[in-house]
Scaffold this active site. Structure first.
Site, mmCIF file in Angstrom:
data_model
loop_
_atom_site.group_PDB
_atom_site.id
_atom_site.type_symbol
_atom_site.label_atom_id
_atom_site.label_comp_id
_atom_site.label_asym_id
_atom_site.label_seq_id
_atom_site.Cartn_x
_atom_site.Cartn_y
_atom_site.Cartn_z
ATOM 1 N N TYR A 16 56.779 100.377 -71.818
ATOM 2 C CA TYR A 16 57.193 100.112 -73.196
ATOM 3 C C TYR A 16 58.577 100.709 -73.452
ATOM 4 O O TYR A 16 59.470 100.049 -73.989
ATOM 5 C CB TYR A 16 56.141 100.693 -74.157
ATOM 6 N N GLU A 38 52.640 99.451 -86.534
ATOM 7 C CA GLU A 38 53.136 100.755 -86.989
ATOM 8 C C GLU A 38 52.264 101.290 -88.134
ATOM 9 O O GLU A 38 51.977 102.475 -88.201
ATOM 10 C CB GLU A 38 54.602 100.671 -87.426
ATOM 11 N N TRP A 46 51.285 106.811 -81.121
ATOM 12 C CA TRP A 46 51.688 105.462 -80.739
ATOM 13 C C TRP A 46 50.993 105.061 -79.446
ATOM 14 O O TRP A 46 50.676 103.886 -79.236
ATOM 15 C CB TRP A 46 53.203 105.365 -80.602
#
Length: 190
Positions: A16, A38, A46
């Site tokens: 990522y 988000e 995350w």
């Protein structure tokens, strides 16, 4: 590669970081999907959301705001029973509300991308930070984005969420200067 230290831990996180984080994203639906994720991340890491991202994409109809805006009680119940997502009633309701707000902006002729990118003048802010301790949790730009999104009817769009979103979609380049991705992103290399 001397990556930003936050991404070390597992391969999906490094991938990522190396391929997506900080790369300018301007597609309306992709930006909407990222904002949904988000918001789901609020209060969590995350990494947790990243591991669930593909499942989110499947159960939230590839982040299609038209479909999400029309979710009924049966769909909400199915989502809240799905262990592949964060089963939080407020976050699921926010996804639906945010899809409706997205559609309202679109109906007014507003591109979601143009609306969001206006908070950075249409171009990525190129930061030059050498340590994670220098990276803020929020900025005046994320404060303004948060306020405007809330005024437009979006939920789970606090300033800290907005700043993480801005970092992720490349509105700000917060790769550390020691990370090769800083220069690559700055030069427009994906």
């Amino acid at each position: 590669m001397q990556r930003c230290p936050w991404c070390e831990g597992f391969d999906l996180y490094r991938q990522y970081h190396d391929q997506e984080w900080g790369v300018p994203l301007r597609d309306d639906q992709a930006l909407f999907g990222l904002l949904l994720l988000e918001g789901a991340q609020a209060g969590l890491s995350w990494a947790t959301i990243l591991k669930k991202r593909e499942h989110y994409r499947r159960v939230f109809d590839d982040f299609d705001p038209v479909k999400i805006a029309a979710y009924d009680d049966a769909k909400v119940a199915a989502l809240l029973a799905d262990p592949g997502i964060v089963r939080n009633r407020l976050k699921v309701a926010a996804a639906i509300r945010n899809a409706q707000a997205f559609l309202a902006l679109s109906a007014d002729g507003q591109s979601f991308s143009d609306f969001l990118w206006s908070f950075v003048g249409g171009q990525p802010i190129q930061n030059h930070r050498s340590a994670l301790s220098e990276v803020p949790a929020r900025t005046p730009e994320s404060d303004a984005m948060s306020k405007a999104l809330a005024k437009a009817g979006f939920k789970f769009v606090g300033s800290t969420i907005c700043y993480a979103f801005m970092q992720s979609c490349g509105m700000v380049n917060d790769h550390l200067t020691s990370c090769p991705r800083h220069a690559e992103v700055q030069q427009g290399k994906n």
